[in-house]
Scaffold this active site. Sequence first.
Site, mmCIF file in Angstrom:
data_model
loop_
_atom_site.group_PDB
_atom_site.id
_atom_site.type_symbol
_atom_site.label_atom_id
_atom_site.label_comp_id
_atom_site.label_asym_id
_atom_site.label_seq_id
_atom_site.Cartn_x
_atom_site.Cartn_y
_atom_site.Cartn_z
ATOM 1 N N HIS A 59 -51.231 -36.896 -15.759
ATOM 2 C CA HIS A 59 -50.917 -38.709 -15.386
ATOM 3 C C HIS A 59 -51.935 -38.641 -14.050
ATOM 4 O O HIS A 59 -52.278 -37.946 -13.433
ATOM 5 C CB HIS A 59 -49.598 -38.909 -15.111
ATOM 6 C CG HIS A 59 -48.803 -38.270 -13.900
ATOM 7 N ND1 HIS A 59 -48.548 -36.919 -13.683
ATOM 8 C CD2 HIS A 59 -48.637 -38.950 -12.828
ATOM 9 C CE1 HIS A 59 -48.013 -36.864 -12.462
ATOM 10 N NE2 HIS A 59 -47.949 -38.062 -11.871
ATOM 11 N N HIS A 61 -52.058 -41.836 -10.750
ATOM 12 C CA HIS A 61 -51.587 -42.971 -9.861
ATOM 13 C C HIS A 61 -52.877 -43.644 -9.286
ATOM 14 O O HIS A 61 -53.816 -42.732 -8.843
ATOM 15 C CB HIS A 61 -50.595 -42.562 -8.924
ATOM 16 C CG HIS A 61 -49.516 -41.848 -9.577
ATOM 17 N ND1 HIS A 61 -48.312 -42.596 -10.074
ATOM 18 C CD2 HIS A 61 -48.826 -40.638 -9.449
ATOM 19 C CE1 HIS A 61 -47.541 -41.783 -10.358
ATOM 20 N NE2 HIS A 61 -47.977 -40.419 -10.008
ATOM 21 N N TYR A 147 -59.025 -34.000 -6.618
ATOM 22 C CA TYR A 147 -58.951 -35.215 -7.499
ATOM 23 C C TYR A 147 -58.091 -36.432 -6.818
ATOM 24 O O TYR A 147 -57.079 -36.689 -7.448
ATOM 25 C CB TYR A 147 -58.335 -34.901 -9.014
ATOM 26 C CG TYR A 147 -58.907 -33.476 -9.691
ATOM 27 C CD1 TYR A 147 -60.254 -33.242 -9.614
ATOM 28 C CD2 TYR A 147 -58.043 -32.489 -9.518
ATOM 29 C CE1 TYR A 147 -60.828 -32.236 -9.966
ATOM 30 C CE2 TYR A 147 -58.512 -31.205 -10.233
ATOM 31 C CZ TYR A 147 -59.987 -30.970 -10.219
ATOM 32 O OH TYR A 147 -60.331 -29.906 -10.775
#
Length: 177
Positions: A59, A61, A147
């Site tokens: 996932h 954000h 990342y």
Amino acid sequence: MSNYRRARVPGATYFFTVNLRDRSSDLLVREIDLLRDTVRATKARHPFHIDAWVVLPEHMHCLWTLPEGDSNYALRWKVIKFAFAKRLPIKERRTNTHLQRGERGIWQRRYWEHLIRDDLDYQRHFDYIHFNPIKHRHVQRLVDWPYSSFHRAVRTGIYSWNWCGGGELQDEGFGEG
């Protein structure tokens, strides 16, 4: 059909959470270069400012600020998700619905979005994004997670290197403005 409504304010800043369908996958970090290329190409065609971004294995954000007069973040997510999936070999399990609609089975159908309301709301989401690799126990020091826009935030003086654990500068790839 649901009555799900999204907040749309032109030129606003939004927090997003976007998930893979397979929450045990590491696809996003394994294919980080493809994801970065896809985001870069989408930004070139449909501009937006990346305030913050973190990519975890399954996932991500982010905080985006859209151009004045523009509230169409849904188009941007559609382009990113489609272009990313299109360039991957079909290995995922697809349902009959996916097959009937000609869709891939990579992404969760929806994503979470939140309209940022004020400076405190912005700061809380900004910090939440950057703390996520520690929260999910991917690293003990934020500097060790490549990342993330955390490194850009350190370079610009928003955070110190020891915010939640520090270290040395690394390239992060989602730091361009």
